[in-house]
Design a protein around this motif. Structure first.
Motif, PDB file in Angstrom:
ATOM      1  N   THR A 268      36.959  38.662  42.857  1.00  0.00           N
ATOM      2  CA  THR A 268      37.649  39.441  43.886  1.00  0.00           C
ATOM      3  C   THR A 268      39.143  39.152  43.798  1.00  0.00           C
ATOM      4  O   THR A 268      39.556  38.154  43.194  1.00  0.00           O
ATOM      5  N   ASN A 269      39.946  39.994  44.434  1.00  0.00           N
ATOM      6  CA  ASN A 269      41.404  39.831  44.359  1.00  0.00           C
ATOM      7  C   ASN A 269      41.975  38.934  45.452  1.00  0.00           C
ATOM      8  O   ASN A 269      43.104  38.462  45.333  1.00  0.00           O
ATOM      9  N   THR A 270      41.213  38.705  46.532  1.00  0.00           N
ATOM     10  CA  THR A 270      41.694  37.845  47.614  1.00  0.00           C
ATOM     11  C   THR A 270      40.583  36.896  48.064  1.00  0.00           C
ATOM     12  O   THR A 270      39.397  37.173  47.854  1.00  0.00           O
ATOM     13  N   LYS A 271      40.980  35.805  48.709  1.00  0.00           N
ATOM     14  CA  LYS A 271      39.977  34.846  49.197  1.00  0.00           C
ATOM     15  C   LYS A 271      39.190  35.443  50.367  1.00  0.00           C
ATOM     16  O   LYS A 271      38.015  35.105  50.569  1.00  0.00           O
ATOM     17  N   GLU A 272      39.825  36.369  51.136  1.00  0.00           N
ATOM     18  CA  GLU A 272      39.116  37.027  52.227  1.00  0.00           C
ATOM     19  C   GLU A 272      37.972  37.886  51.679  1.00  0.00           C
ATOM     20  O   GLU A 272      36.851  37.862  52.204  1.00  0.00           O
ATOM     21  N   GLN A 273      38.261  38.627  50.594  1.00  0.00           N
ATOM     22  CA  GLN A 273      37.209  39.421  49.950  1.00  0.00           C
ATOM     23  C   GLN A 273      36.108  38.512  49.405  1.00  0.00           C
ATOM     24  O   GLN A 273      34.921  38.820  49.521  1.00  0.00           O
TER      25      GLN A 273
ATOM     26  N   HIS B 267      37.627  29.493  45.785  1.00  0.00           N
ATOM     27  CA  HIS B 267      38.969  30.070  45.951  1.00  0.00           C
ATOM     28  C   HIS B 267      39.903  29.029  46.564  1.00  0.00           C
ATOM     29  O   HIS B 267      39.471  27.933  46.952  1.00  0.00           O
TER      30      HIS B 267
ATOM     31  N   THR C 118      38.055  33.966  43.071  1.00  0.00           N
ATOM     32  CA  THR C 118      39.321  34.684  42.941  1.00  0.00           C
ATOM     33  C   THR C 118      39.911  34.380  41.567  1.00  0.00           C
ATOM     34  O   THR C 118      39.366  33.585  40.810  1.00  0.00           O
ATOM     35  N   ASP C 119      41.059  34.981  41.258  1.00  0.00           N
ATOM     36  CA  ASP C 119      41.673  34.785  39.937  1.00  0.00           C
ATOM     37  C   ASP C 119      42.215  33.381  39.738  1.00  0.00           C
ATOM     38  O   ASP C 119      42.599  33.026  38.634  1.00  0.00           O
TER      39      ASP C 119
ATOM     40  N   LYS D 297      45.622  43.240  39.856  1.00  0.00           N
ATOM     41  CA  LYS D 297      46.930  43.894  39.692  1.00  0.00           C
ATOM     42  C   LYS D 297      47.511  43.578  38.318  1.00  0.00           C
ATOM     43  O   LYS D 297      48.080  44.453  37.662  1.00  0.00           O
TER      44      LYS D 297
END
Length: 451
Positions: free
Chosen positions: A253-258, A277, A303-304, A325
């Motif tokens: 995912t792109n964010t820790k919330e996701q 994350h 996350t990344d 991104k």
């Protein structure tokens, strides 16, 4: 298998033995080009993607140059994350197992999130090599627990990520406290313009080696792209995860919330899942990595932060909850699978706004196959989904009048533009139209009169 091809580098015998013991026979391109330069004390920049063998390209010549009789720090290796520092340290320990008992080389791992007092106590005897995060190393130097003024070799691994995460200032602090004649080795997937002042400050005529992998991603990865359409995304990713039964799958995912939302949904669906994350405490992250390495987890949502930091065997599937991104991270994500000659499967959930990113990945050589997932079944599409670049069948239309083919002489008269033919009007058309209008007005008057 013997590492005969490494012998021409004239490395110490225990290093050749370590390579043979781990099954390495041929040096990679980056090892071939950088090991001699590093052994000769030259500054180097190694620009390469994951899987090119860069770690051994600096570990081998550094170990070859360590003087075990000098009980002082001689080399510092920095990484942007604790996980990556831990993996570098693990690789170093594998080689040091072959070190002769009477020529022992000491190494220490120094990362944040661990007991600082204990770390200081462990430095009463200075190690030959320090591996860690730049922030923790800088703190221990400030505490006068770590003495790096004797060290003349510095590695900055994943320098672009170090810059993005704001740690390059910590690296600068460490470098400024090291020996005056400093050999710097910088490794990075990209060399951003903002990194140049730092490089110019410490490097003299560096040997810059850029290694492009033969394929942008492993050849045994199938890249599946799946349109989201009208579906609820979190439920959709859970359905995909349930359908694949992986040995180990990583959901990016792109964010820790996701990451939290997806991991919670997968857990509620009964899947064996953990998350990783930057929002987790160091102890939690360490515990998660332990479970992953012990194959006690089937799904990992990450996350990344972990895209470059996870190096575990047996990842069979990658699921991209969304495209990153920075498209280099797509390469790093899918690079976690299809290792050591194994097959891998990477799924990417696609939305309309992802079209430019997909086009860029196609230009970089990523070959997508197009699928949909309907009612628990995988359906292969014979062309790209709507809005996705790719080879498509000619669109069909029922409006024959709007698709009339023009003859060459007609194209000249219209400047080559497609112009629909004028419709033929039947005789007395206007008279009939006026008659219909009069009838309708008469009907409306009758209705009004009744009311």
């Amino acid at each position: 298998m013997k590492a005969e091809n490494f012998k021409r580098f004239e490395l110490k015998p225990f290093l050749i033995e370590a390579l043979s013991g781990q099954g390495f026979t041929l040096p990679t391109d980056i090892q071939e080009r950088l090991i001699p330069a590093i052994r000769n004390g030259r500054d180097v920049i190694g620009q390469s993607q994951t899987g090119t063998g860069k770690t051994l390209s600096f570990l081998l010549p550094i170990l070859d140059r360590i003087d075990y009789t000098r009980h002082e720090v001689q080399a510092v290796i920095t990484a942007p994350t604790r996980e990556l520092a831990g993996q570098l340290f693990d690789e170093l320990k594998k080689i040091l197992e072959y070190c002769p008992e009477n020529e022992t080389i000491q190494a220490k791992l120094l990362v944040g999130g661990t007991d600082r007092t204990r770390a200081i106590g462990g430095l009463k005897n200075q190690p030959h090599i320090v591996v860690g995060t730049a922030g923790r190393i800088a703190d221990l130097i400030d505490d006068q627990a770590l003495q790096v003024y004797t060290a003349s070799m510095l590695v900055v691994d994943e320098a672009d990520q170090m810059l993005d995460m704001g740690f390059i200032d910590d690296v600068d602090k460490v470098a400024s406290r090291m020996a005056e004649k400093l050999q710097m080795m910088v490794f990075s997937a990209t060399i951003p313009e903002k990194l140049q002042p730092f490089l110019k400050k410490y490097m003299t005529d560096p040997r810059h080696v850029q290694v492009e992998p033969k394929h942008v991603t492993a050849t045994k990865i199938e890249h599946r792209i799946i349109p989201l359409r009208h579906r609820e995304k979190i439920k959709f990713v859970v359905d995909i995860a349930k359908s694949i039964n992986p040995y180990l799958a990583i959901v990016f995912t792109n964010t820790k919330e996701q990451a939290d939302e997806v991991a919670n949904a997968m857990s509620e669906a009964g899947l064996n899942v953990e998350r990783l994350h930057g929002g987790l405490q160091p102890r939690q992250r360490k515990q998660v990595m332990k479970l992953v390495k012990e194959v006690k987890v089937q799904y990992l949502v990450a996350t990344d932060l972990a895209a470059r930091g996870i190096d575990v065997k047996g990842v069979t599937h990658i699921i991209n909850y969304g495209l990153p991104k920075d498209l280099d991270f797509y390469i790093h994500r899918v690079g976690r699978t299809a290792r050591a000659g194994m097959d891998g499967l990477a799924f990417t959930i696609y939305e309309a706004h992802d079209q430019p990113a997909i086009e860029k990945l196609l230009k970089r050589g990523v070959k997508f196959t197009y699928y949909d997932f309907k009612q628990g079944e995988w359906v292969k599409l014979d062309r790209a989904p709507l809005g996705v670049p790719g080879k498509k069948k000619p669109a069909k239309t029922t409006d024959a009048k709007a698709t009339t083919t023009k003859k060459p002489e007609e194209q000249k008269r219209t400047g080559g533009k497609a112009v629909a033919k004028a419709r033929k009007v039947k005789p007395a058309y206007k008279k009939k139209a006026r008659f219909k209008q009069a009838k309708e007005e008469q009907r409306q008057r009758r209705i009004k009169k009744k009311k």
